[in-house]
Design an enzyme around this catalytic site. Structure first.
Site, mmCIF file in Angstrom:
data_model
loop_
_atom_site.group_PDB
_atom_site.id
_atom_site.type_symbol
_atom_site.label_atom_id
_atom_site.label_comp_id
_atom_site.label_asym_id
_atom_site.label_seq_id
_atom_site.Cartn_x
_atom_site.Cartn_y
_atom_site.Cartn_z
ATOM 1 N N CYS A 2 0.854 -1.173 0.000
ATOM 2 C CA CYS A 2 0.000 0.000 0.000
ATOM 3 C C CYS A 2 0.891 1.224 0.000
ATOM 4 C CB CYS A 2 -0.861 0.009 1.250
ATOM 5 S SG CYS A 2 -1.882 -1.452 1.409
ATOM 6 N N ARG A 27 2.127 0.787 -6.306
ATOM 7 C CA ARG A 27 2.262 -0.071 -5.128
ATOM 8 C C ARG A 27 0.954 -0.768 -4.751
ATOM 9 N NH1 ARG A 27 6.703 1.869 -1.751
ATOM 10 N NH2 ARG A 27 5.552 1.076 0.023
ATOM 11 N N TRP A 76 -3.357 -2.218 -1.512
ATOM 12 C CA TRP A 76 -3.225 -3.560 -2.076
ATOM 13 C C TRP A 76 -3.739 -4.468 -0.967
ATOM 14 C CZ3 TRP A 76 -0.576 -8.086 -0.780
ATOM 15 C CH2 TRP A 76 -0.602 -9.086 -1.786
ATOM 16 N N ASN A 102 0.580 0.846 5.795
ATOM 17 C CA ASN A 102 1.184 -0.100 4.846
ATOM 18 C C ASN A 102 1.854 -1.188 5.670
ATOM 19 O OD1 ASN A 102 2.569 -1.409 2.754
ATOM 20 N ND2 ASN A 102 4.311 -0.009 2.912
ATOM 21 N N GLY A 103 1.490 -2.434 5.422
ATOM 22 C CA GLY A 103 2.092 -3.542 6.183
ATOM 23 C C GLY A 103 1.012 -4.491 6.651
ATOM 24 N N GLU A 486 10.052 -17.849 -16.850
ATOM 25 C CA GLU A 486 9.723 -16.433 -17.001
ATOM 26 C C GLU A 486 8.546 -16.247 -17.967
ATOM 27 O OE1 GLU A 486 10.097 -13.782 -15.616
ATOM 28 O OE2 GLU A 486 9.766 -12.206 -17.109
ATOM 29 N N LYS A 490 4.854 -14.611 -17.135
ATOM 30 C CA LYS A 490 4.296 -13.478 -17.884
ATOM 31 C C LYS A 490 2.881 -13.796 -18.382
ATOM 32 C CE LYS A 490 7.217 -10.260 -17.630
ATOM 33 N NZ LYS A 490 7.609 -10.831 -16.368
ATOM 34 N N GLU A 493 0.483 -13.683 -15.389
ATOM 35 C CA GLU A 493 0.165 -12.398 -14.760
ATOM 36 C C GLU A 493 -0.496 -11.406 -15.716
ATOM 37 O OE1 GLU A 493 4.619 -10.290 -14.679
ATOM 38 O OE2 GLU A 493 3.230 -9.847 -13.073
ATOM 39 N N HIS A 509 7.627 -37.455 -16.588
ATOM 40 C CA HIS A 509 7.496 -37.864 -15.187
ATOM 41 C C HIS A 509 6.201 -37.345 -14.561
ATOM 42 C CE1 HIS A 509 11.458 -39.586 -15.292
ATOM 43 N NE2 HIS A 509 11.943 -38.461 -15.788
ATOM 44 N N LYS A 610 3.111 -3.302 -8.406
ATOM 45 C CA LYS A 610 4.456 -3.252 -8.977
ATOM 46 C C LYS A 610 5.525 -3.500 -7.913
ATOM 47 C CE LYS A 610 7.370 -2.507 -12.278
ATOM 48 N NZ LYS A 610 7.519 -3.626 -13.206
HETATM 49 C C1 AGP Z 1 7.303 -9.509 -12.848
HETATM 50 O O1 AGP Z 1 6.618 -9.450 -14.039
HETATM 51 C C2 AGP Z 1 6.492 -9.494 -11.655
HETATM 52 N N1 AGP Z 1 5.626 -8.385 -11.630
HETATM 53 C C3 AGP Z 1 7.142 -9.857 -10.340
HETATM 54 O O2 AGP Z 1 7.396 -11.227 -10.388
HETATM 55 C C4 AGP Z 1 8.411 -9.131 -9.888
HETATM 56 O O3 AGP Z 1 9.479 -9.480 -10.700
HETATM 57 C C5 AGP Z 1 8.699 -9.509 -8.416
HETATM 58 O O4 AGP Z 1 7.654 -9.040 -7.616
HETATM 59 C C6 AGP Z 1 10.015 -8.992 -7.910
HETATM 60 O O5 AGP Z 1 10.043 -7.602 -7.922
HETATM 61 P P1 AGP Z 1 11.401 -6.820 -7.735
HETATM 62 O O6 AGP Z 1 12.278 -7.170 -8.883
HETATM 63 O O7 AGP Z 1 11.009 -5.379 -7.705
HETATM 64 O O8 AGP Z 1 12.000 -7.280 -6.429
#
Ligand code: AGP
Length: 615
Positions: A2, A27, A76, A102-103, A486, A490, A493, A509, A610
């Site tokens: 947050c 955030r 968040w 926040n927390g 990766e 992507k 998400e 397996h 983010k």
């Molecule tokens: C990436 O597409 C994601 N949004 C997420 O996995 C991100 O990489 C992760 O939260 C780590 O963030 P940071 O690199 O800011 O530590």
């Protein structure tokens, strides 16, 4: 995750609060709220809205409120749904004490039950609301504010940064911090409070970073800070050089697309800055030349995409610097047995430099007196401040939640650093390092030209075709396995497709049972001929079960492409270790186009943020 912001001073607070919240909305964007002490009747007034900050801005246009003291929040969600009811600020029973937080208050349930049994009425499902009721409870029996705060924080378990605004002490704001970040910008007759300096960049360069486990009373002209036992602390003012760059889409439909296209420049800038760094590299890393030579092992700690960069980099360091490498997910690392190792360098990778799990892992390693290096995109981040040394990616601000250019610049830094250590260890010559830099620049160009080559086909054929599938399997081997991880992340998400990644050899397996003609299976190839042949066999296994095969391959890999219903080829020569960097652009674009076809909110996927500042 947050954001909290606060203002006290000579101007109406809403201007700063909304600008600050907008700058930090990455955030969290589940709901937003604003409260102030009304400039006319001196009473606390509040406005909240579920959803993005723009919803709150709209509702305030209809019913404006403002004052010279105020607090704001974007959420968040952790405890309680996205509703307006759970939006911050939260109040006590008398509605005279307001809190943004926040927390996570981990023991909120016990505290809530105790407060309820002494007559407090709760209006939300959040953990935060206990804070306002606890202040109400303690303020009835004690009026010495630092003592009241010390009483409250003694009972709060978890991590928090919160701001309290009350009619009871209307001339000041109370800020409290344990682990979660909080800073105060000191202006001329005004104070700006925020989760991150970027919120007030351009308004003042004087900053007080509230120390961990401390609180402060902030008036328009001064700050009085205390530790959690009520002892007064020195207010150490630092100078901030942070500049806020407003990110615009510049004609691109989404930030993600813009950032995919910024990769070539971002990698170039990163490599140029690294090659210029030689004279101050050791200072920046916090390591002597001898210590660089003596490194015997690398341990990477990171989350999400940054961890995938680490897993790819494992192959760089093992093969170029001949060092054993361990990769740990930060969220798991903290709770495992830890065996500190001499001559091991612990590298924390984080785009934001604020990820709570990564930060806590860093702190744990620091307590053992081991050397830590941060690789981040934000020079002023907490992780940079607390690590023993740092290397920066020059990706520029990354706005889309999905990490694209941060990932590719992390790979560039890591590839360069593997060579730089190898040079110090006399495993390579300085012209090999120059060649590595040259290769990175060439591959950055290939990344872009490959995505350009396939853009039309993806837009007009593949995206439409594959957007219909709600599931996917990504396969890779060796260095293409973390690339598969990766890519699957992507697709999950951004496009909300249930995507799993496996080392291709593991298919038989278990996961092979999932393959039929409704399952898209993406195979990410490798240039090593032995591994390539194994991947061809895996592709046959998928095809024999009717799986829909989509291949991402390199020049000359016709046999693999012939098995697929769709394929994308990197036609240029690329050093095998840089294959994933060359290929990532097409993969990201493919995911972007599928997500667009599926109507997903590409830059702000549901449930995410983010910067992940809670554990
Ligand atoms: C990436 O597409 C994601 N949004 C997420 O996995 C991100 O990489 C992760 O939260 C780590 O963030 P940071 O690199 O800011 O530590």
């Amino acid at each position: 995750m947050c954001t909290v912001v606060g203002y006290i001073g000579k101007s109406f607070c809403s201007t700063f609060i909304f600008e600050g919240l907008a700058r930090l909305e990455y955030r969290g964007y589940d709901s937003a709220g604003f409260a102030c002490i009304d400039s006319v009747n001196k009473k606390l007034v509040c406005s909240k809205a579920s959803g993005q900050l723009s919803n709150l801005t709209e509702s305030l246009k209809k019913n404006p409120i403002d004052g010279f003291t105020g607090i704001g929040h974007t959420r968040w969600s952790t405890h309680g749904d996205f509703s307006r009811n759970n939006a911050h600020p939260h109040f006590d029973c008398s509605q005279t004490i307001s809190v943004v937080h926040n927390g996570i208050i981990e023991n909120y349930n016990i505290l809530k039950t105790q407060l309820q049994s002494s007559g407090h009425i709760f209006y939300s499902d959040t953990d935060t609301e206990v804070i306002s009721h606890m202040f109400e409870f303690f303020l009835t029996s004690d009026t010495v504010l630092p003592r009241v705060v010390a009483d409250v924080v003694r009972l709060l378990e978890g991590t928090y940064a919160f701001i309290v605004m009350s009619q009871i002490f209307a001339e000041q704001l109370l800020v409290v911090r344990k682990k979660s970040p909080l800073c105060i910008g000191i202006g001329d007759g005004e104070m700006f409070i925020a989760s991150d300096v970027i919120a007030f960049a351009g308004k003042t360069d004087k900053v007080f970073f509230l120390p961990d486990e401390s609180f402060a009373f902030v008036s328009k002209d001064g700050i009085h800070a205390y530790d959690f036992y009520g002892n007064e602390l020195l207010v150490e003012i630092k100078s901030s050089t942070v500049v806020f760059e407003r990110s615009e889409k510049n004609g691109y439909e989404h930030f993600m697309l813009k950032e995919i296209y910024e990769q070539k420049n971002a990698i170039t800038k990163t490599v140029e800055s690294l090659s210029r760094s030689d004279s101050f590299l050791c200072d920046q890393l916090g390591l002597s030349v001898q210590a660089l030579c003596d490194i015997q092992k690398i341990c990477f700690i990171a989350c999400g995409t940054s961890c995938h960069a680490a897993r790819i980099a494992q192959f760089f360091f093992e093969s170029i610097s001949q060092l054993p490498v361990d990769v740990q997910l930060a969220s798991e690392f903290r709770y495992k047995s830890f065996f500190p190792e001499k001559n091991t360098v612990y590298i924390v990778i984080s785009q934001s430099g604020e990820t709570a799990d990564a930060l806590e892992a860093l702190r744990l390693i620091n307590t053992h007196g081991l050397h830590t290096i941060a690789i981040t995109n934000v020079a002023t981040s907490t992780i940079v401040r607390e690590a023993g040394g740092f290397l920066l990616t020059c990706a520029g601000p990354e706005v889309a939640v999905a990490s694209t250019k941060a990932f590719s610049t992390q790979l560039a830094v890591l590839y360069w650093f593997a060579h730089r250590i190898a040079l110090e260890k006399k495993l390579i010559e300085s012209n090999d390092l120059s060649q590595a830099e040259e290769n990175l620049l060439t591959v950055a160009t290939i990344l872009e030209s490959s995505l350009e080559r396939y853009k039309y086909e993806i837009d007009h054929v593949q995206a439409r075709h594959y957007a219909c599938y709600d599931k996917a399997i990504f396969l890779g081997r060796h260095i293409s396995y973390p690339l598969a991880m990766e890519s699957a992340l992507k697709l999950k998400e951004v496009a909300y497709v249930f995507a799993e990644s496996y080392p291709a050899g593991e298919l038989k397996h278990g996961p092979l049972a999932l393959v039929d003609n409704t399952m898209p299976v993406y195979i990410l190839s490798h240039q090593d001929s032995l591994i390539y042949q194994k991947l061809v066999s895996n592709a046959h296994e998928v095809k024999a079960r009717g799986g829909r095969l989509i291949v991402f391959a390199y020049a000359g890999q016709k046999e693999l492409c012939d098995l697929a219903e769709a394929f994308f080829v990197i036609t240029h020569d690329v050093p095998p270790l840089l294959g994933p960097l060359a290929m990532i652009g097409v993969l990201q674009y493919f995911v972007y186009a599928v997500a667009k076809e599926r109507g997903c909110p590409i830059d702000k996927p549901r449930n995410l943020a983010k910067s992940v500042t809670v554990e």
